[in-house]
Enzyme design. Structure first.
Site, PDB file in Angstrom:
ATOM      1  CB  SER A  30      -0.938   0.000   1.214  1.00 58.52           C
ATOM      2  OG  SER A  30      -1.786  -1.120   1.198  1.00 58.52           O
ATOM      3  CG  HIS A  72      -2.100   3.661   3.513  1.00 58.76           C
ATOM      4  ND1 HIS A  72      -3.471   3.507   3.467  1.00 58.76           N
ATOM      5  CD2 HIS A  72      -1.592   2.412   3.371  1.00 58.76           C
ATOM      6  CE1 HIS A  72      -3.776   2.234   3.301  1.00 58.76           C
ATOM      7  NE2 HIS A  72      -2.642   1.546   3.245  1.00 58.76           N
TER       8      HIS A  72
END
Length: 297
Positions: free
Chosen positions: A194, A240
Site C-alpha cells: 500500500s 500509506h
C-alpha cells in the site's frame, strides 16, 4: 537497250555479340547474383537478400544501418528509453503474487521473518523495510492483495510509459521504502504494497499536472483513499502517508527536472531522498517503543 548489272550482294549479317560479364549488373555484396534492383539511397545493385523495405522502393543493408544511426531513439516523456511493454509493472505483479503464494505454504514463518516490524528494524533487520512491501494480509484474506494489485495493474503501465522503466522502478521502490519508514517511526508492524501504491497515486497526480491534464479525478482518488485509511480498521496510516509523501516527492523530481542534465538531476534527487530515509531510520528510534536510545546500535 543495255542491260543493268545486278545489284551487289549485301554482306552476310554478323551474329549478335554476346554481352560480357560487365554488362549484367550483380549485387554489390554478392557478386555472383544477378539483379536489376538498385538501392534508393546509394543506387548500388542489390539482391533480394540485401533488400530492405523503405518508404519508396528498397534500400541496402548498409544504408539502413547508416540511417538508423542518424535517428535518435525514442524516449519516454521524462527521459529514459521508450516503453513498449510495461515489464517492470508485470514483474512487480508477479513478485507480489509469488510472495502471497509463499504465505499460503508457511504464513507464520514468512510473516515472522519478512514483515515490517519496527523493533526488528531497530535491531538491524533492515531487509524488512523492503520485503514487507511485497507481503499482504495472510490467507484466507484476499481483499488486501486484490486491491493493491488492481491499483498497480490500473495505473502502473501508464506511469511506466511516462517515466520510463528505470525511473518507474525507482519510484516504486522508494515509495515502498518511504511507507516502511513511516511505519518504523510511528507504528509497530504491518505488511503490504500500500505504501508503494499510494506513492503511485501521488506520482500520477504530479505527472498529470506537469503534462497539463485535468488532475481533479486523481485528487479525488487520493482524498477518498486517505479518508478510508483513517476510517477502516487495521489499516496502517503510517505506511500509506509515508508512501504517498515519498512517491510525490520522487515524481516531482522526475517530472520537473530541467531538460539540461535531466538524468543527473533526477537520479541525484532520488539518491538524496533515499539518503534522508536511511538517516531517519539510523538516527531516530521508533516512537512505538519509548525509552530506546536515539541512535540504533
Amino acid at each position: 537497250m543495255t542491260s543493268q548489272p545486278p545489284p551487289p550482294t549485301p554482306p552476310p549479317a554478323e551474329p549478335p555479340a554476346h554481352p560480357g560479364p560487365e554488362a549484367v549488373p550483380t549485387c554489390f555484396r554478392h557478386p555472383d547474383r544477378e539483379t536489376y534492383v538498385r538501392c534508393q539511397r546509394c543506387e548500388r545493385p542489390i539482391c533480394p537478400d540485401c533488400m530492405r523495405d523503405a518508404a519508396v522502393g528498397h534500400q541496402c543493408v548498409e544504408c539502413v544501418r547508416e540511417g538508423n544511426r542518424a535517428v535518435r531513439p525514442a524516449q519516454a516523456v521524462f527521459g529514459g528509453a521508450a516503453v513498449a511493454a510495461p515489464r517492470v509493472t508485470w514483474t512487480l505483479l508477479v513478485i507480489n503474487v509469488l510472495a502471497y503464494a509463499a504465505e499460503f505454504v508457511q504464513p507464520a514463518q514468512v510473516l515472522r521473518q519478512f514483515e515490517m516490524w519496527s523493533f526488528g528494524v531497530y535491531q538491524g533487520e533492515w531487509w524488512r523495510l523492503i520485503t514487507s512491501a511485497f507481503l499482504h494480509a495472510p490467507p484466507p484474506s484476499l481483499w488486501h492483495i486484490v486491491f493493491n494489485m488492481w491499483a498497480l495493474y490500473a495505473i502502473g503501465p501508464e506511469l511506466e510509459r511516462r517515466l520510463g522503466s528505470v525511473r518507474f522502478a525507482t519510484l516504486y521502490l522508494l515509495a515502498a521504502l518511504g511507507g516502511s519508514v513511516g511505519i518504523y517511526l510511528f507504528g509497530q508492524e504491518a505488511v503490504g504494497a500500500s505504501g508503494a501504491i499510494y506513492g503511485l497515486f501521488g506520482a500520477l497526480f504530479v505527472v498529470a499536472r506537469r503534462l497539463g491534464y485535468d488532475a481533479r479525478g486523481v485528487l479525488w482518488l487520493i482524498g477518498i483513499n486517505v479518508v478510508l485509511t483513517f476510517v477502516v480498521a487495521n489499516i496502517s496510516w503510517q505506511g500509506h502517508l509515508g508512501g504517498l509523501v515519498t512517491g510525490t516527492l520522487v515524481a516531482a523530481a522526475f517530472a520537473y527536472a530541467p531538460s539540461r542534465n535531466r538524468t543527473v538531476v533526477q537520479f541525484g534527487a532520488a539518491a538524496a531522498i533515499l539518503l534522508v530515509l536511511v538517516l531517519l531510520v539510523m538516527l531516530l528510534p521508533p516512537t512505538a517503543y519509548p525509552g530506546l536510545p536515539a541512535i540504533t546500535g
